[in-house]
Design a protein around this motif. Structure first.
Motif, PDB file in Angstrom:
ATOM      1  N   THR A 121       0.869  -1.178   0.000  1.00 19.78           N
ATOM      2  CA  THR A 121       0.000   0.000   0.000  1.00 19.78           C
ATOM      3  C   THR A 121       0.901   1.222   0.000  1.00 19.78           C
ATOM      4  N   ASN A 123       1.774   5.351  -0.888  1.00 15.74           N
ATOM      5  CA  ASN A 123       1.423   6.742  -1.169  1.00 15.74           C
ATOM      6  C   ASN A 123       2.604   7.365  -1.895  1.00 15.74           C
ATOM      7  N   LYS A 318      -0.060  10.486   6.657  1.00 18.02           N
ATOM      8  CA  LYS A 318      -0.011   9.404   5.673  1.00 18.02           C
ATOM      9  C   LYS A 318      -0.032   8.046   6.371  1.00 18.02           C
ATOM     10  N   LYS A 319       0.716   7.945   7.431  1.00 20.45           N
ATOM     11  CA  LYS A 319       0.755   6.698   8.189  1.00 20.45           C
ATOM     12  C   LYS A 319      -0.625   6.370   8.740  1.00 20.45           C
ATOM     13  N   ASP A 320      -1.302   7.372   9.281  1.00 22.38           N
ATOM     14  CA  ASP A 320      -2.633   7.161   9.852  1.00 22.38           C
ATOM     15  C   ASP A 320      -3.657   6.793   8.785  1.00 22.38           C
ATOM     16  N   ARG A 321      -3.416   7.218   7.558  1.00 27.85           N
ATOM     17  CA  ARG A 321      -4.335   6.868   6.467  1.00 27.85           C
ATOM     18  C   ARG A 321      -4.071   5.462   5.917  1.00 27.85           C
ATOM     19  N   GLY A 322      -3.129   4.755   6.506  1.00 26.31           N
ATOM     20  CA  GLY A 322      -2.921   3.350   6.163  1.00 26.31           C
ATOM     21  C   GLY A 322      -1.869   3.084   5.112  1.00 26.31           C
ATOM     22  N   PHE A 323      -1.053   4.095   4.790  1.00 27.68           N
ATOM     23  CA  PHE A 323      -0.014   3.889   3.776  1.00 27.68           C
ATOM     24  C   PHE A 323       1.242   3.336   4.434  1.00 27.68           C
ATOM     25  N   THR A 324       1.475   2.064   4.213  1.00 27.20           N
ATOM     26  CA  THR A 324       2.661   1.418   4.779  1.00 27.20           C
ATOM     27  C   THR A 324       3.933   1.984   4.168  1.00 27.20           C
ATOM     28  N   ASP A 350       8.825   3.818  12.576  1.00 25.50           N
ATOM     29  CA  ASP A 350       8.831   3.081  11.322  1.00 25.50           C
ATOM     30  C   ASP A 350      10.245   2.675  10.928  1.00 25.50           C
ATOM     31  N   ASN A 355       9.622   1.868   5.060  1.00 26.21           N
ATOM     32  CA  ASN A 355       8.393   2.650   5.108  1.00 26.21           C
ATOM     33  C   ASN A 355       8.476   3.978   4.376  1.00 26.21           C
TER      34      ASN A 355
END
Length: 546
Positions: A121, A123, A318-324, A350, A355
């Protein structure tokens, strides 16, 4: 037979040997099938015996011999030779090689896509120009490359979100608003303002929309002018990118980080991780712990957040939106950002080697390009599109590694010759479409396709190149290097032109239509599909006529 099908066949042979002879060979996850450097050695080569012999307790060449004996019995394989210490050189049966053409036609747009990055995933942020002026030459390279990388990643199974970070907070927005206000009232822009004619254009637009602004108190209307001028400039940026064929899934406003309290929350979260400290009345992030050259200020003594604080809050968002995985595409003057961005990732808990990834693009130069009359001191992307064409510009930017400086020759890109790479590839596609039209006019269909009839030397070579396309796409995605696809397409176009000169799809006037013509039509259709797919990954059109 595709490389994946051949891998499956080899794996089946190993399984059969394990069952019949009790060898206990472990099938490697990265079972290698690749083109031999010398095509006289066969269509494909594999080092599977060298990969597995030690664990099986066997001599690699003896194991390769046993694999070759069973592999050679497969109907799709003509011969298998053991070379050197245990390499397998594999020659496909004509029918197995030729069947690939029909497989490509059946797969259509999906041929070349894969699952090598499935589960990732990502971004990917690129361009991210300030909304205070038009896009220019400095943004052009990442607009083309960023979009191509996003397409290639998606083609390899990744879940990709392309994102534009709008720098709409900070002093530059005040300068922008003051520049527009000055033009609205017939003054020169203030010192350090934006002098381009586009500022005057925005001012005229606002006065046409709201004539009363001409008499209004500047302090009273400053916020309104800033917001409306910003929307006008962003519309220009969006329109230019659309004309360039560049799509963003997300337009992220820096201002929302400030307004929502995200910066303060980011400082608190990083403090909880143990990496924030107070010194001299300011709040710092101890980035030197993670290899940065110095610690970075998050909040100044006067309580104002730094750009670095916004960078940290944006990363956490970005991390909170699920972008590994987060990929940043930055310009040549941003080398210093690599360490600090990776330090943010590490401070957030991370892995900075997984990441976050920061790609730096080198400068480009366009010979003979003129400064924009509208923007004053820059070369606008819109002018380049009008001058050179989006296809030529995007292809030329995509075919060179991002970390290499690039000079574009407009005379070459505007020429209809083989010296122009994009013309050469697009012409191959147009020629293949012409073949299809002529075949239809002659009454040739694909119904009599016989893969075994595709046995001319140029057909074997062309089929081998078509089979290699999925590997090229996967490698381009893994390495973030879309130029590999461009160079592959140029090679494929050359092989197609040689085949076209040697093998007729339509018979001569005194010849009958035979299954050979039908089979060659399928090969032509397959080549056109791969050319079209590859150009599509670069954001370049595949014309049917030129």
């Amino acid at each position: 037979m595709t490389p994946e099908e051949l891998k499956a066949t080899i794996a089946g042979v190993i399984t059969a040997l394990n069952d019949s002879d009790g060898l206990g060979i472990e099938i490697p996850e990265n079972l290698v099938v690749e083109r031999p450097k010398n095509r006289d050695h066969g269509d494909w080569a594999s080092n599977v015996a060298l990969q597995t012999a030690k664990k099986a307790g066997m001599n690699p060449r003896d194991l390769a011999t046993r694999i070759a004996e069973r592999l050679g019995a497969d109907a799709g394989i003509d011969a298998v030779e053991v070379a050197g210490p245990g390499f397998l050189n594999i020659r496909l049966a004509a029918g197995a090689a030729g069947r690939l053409a029909a497989d490509i036609v059946a797969a259509g747009e999906s041929y070349g896509t894969g699952e090598s990055l499935a589960g990732h995933t990502i971004n990917m942020e690129f361009v991210s120009a300030n909304p205070t002026g038009p896009l220019h030459l400095g943004h052009t390279r990442w607009a083309a490359l960023g979009d191509a990388i996003a397409r290639v990643l998606a083609a390899s199974g990744a879940d990709v979100t392309s994102e534009y970070y709008i720098n709409d907070a900070g002093s530059q927005m005040d300068t922008f608003a003051n520049s527009v206000l000055a033009r609205m009232h017939g003054r020169d822009v203030p010192e350090g303002g934006y002098p381009g004619e586009y500022i005057a254009d925005i001012a005229r637009t606002l006065l046409e929309q709201s004539p009363e602004l001409a008499e209004a108190d500047e302090d009273a209307i400053r916020e309104d002018v800033r917001a409306r001028a910003y929307e006008i400039q962003m519309a220009d940026i969006r329109g230019t990118l659309a004309d360039f064929g560049v799509h963003f899934d997300m337009w992220f406003s820096e201002k929302t980080l400030h307004d929502s309290g995200a910066l303060e929350r980011a400082v608190d979260r990083l403090r909880e991780q143990g990496h924030v400290f107070d010194e001299g009345g300011a709040i710092w992030l101890r980035t030197t712990t993670f290899g940065d050259d110095k610690d970075r200020v998050l909040i100044r003594q006067d309580g104002a957040p730094t750009y670095f604080a916004a960078d940290a809050a944006y990363y956490l968002d970005k991390k909170d939106r699920g972008f590994t995985e987060k990929i940043y595409l930055l310009g040549a003057d941003h080398h210093g950002y690599i360490g600090r961005l990776k330090a943010i990732a590490a401070a957030a808990g991370d892995d900075p080697e997984f990441n976050i990834e920061v790609l730096i693009g080198q400068l480009i130069n366009v010979n003979g390009a003129k400064l924009s009359k509208r923007a004053g001191n820059i070369i606008e992307l819109r002018d380049l599109i009008d001058w050179l064409g989006a296809d030529a510009l995007r292809y030329s930017l995509a075919r060179t590694p991002a970390d290499s400086p690039l000079t574009i020759d407009p005379e070459v890109l505007r020429s209809a010759s083989n010296d122009n790479p994009v013309y050469y590839v697009q012409y191959a596609h147009a020629r293949s479409c012409s073949v299809q039209r002529n075949a239809a006019a002659a009454g040739i269909t694909a119904d009599a396709f016989d893969p075994a009839l595709l046995d001319h030397e140029t057909e074997s070579t062309l089929l081998a190149a078509l089979a290699d396309y999925p590997r090229v796409v996967a490698q381009a995605a893994e390495l973030r290097e879309p130029h590999r696809i461009a160079r592959y397409l140029e090679k494929l176009a050359g092989l197609f032109h040689k085949w076209y000169d040697s093998c007729r799809v339509t018979p001569r006037a005194d010849e009958e239509i035979t299954p050979v013509h039908s089979s060659r039509l399928v090969l032509d259709l397959a080549t056109a599909q791969v050319l079209r797919n590859g150009l599509g990954l670069l954001g370049v059109s595949a014309p049917e006529r030129m």
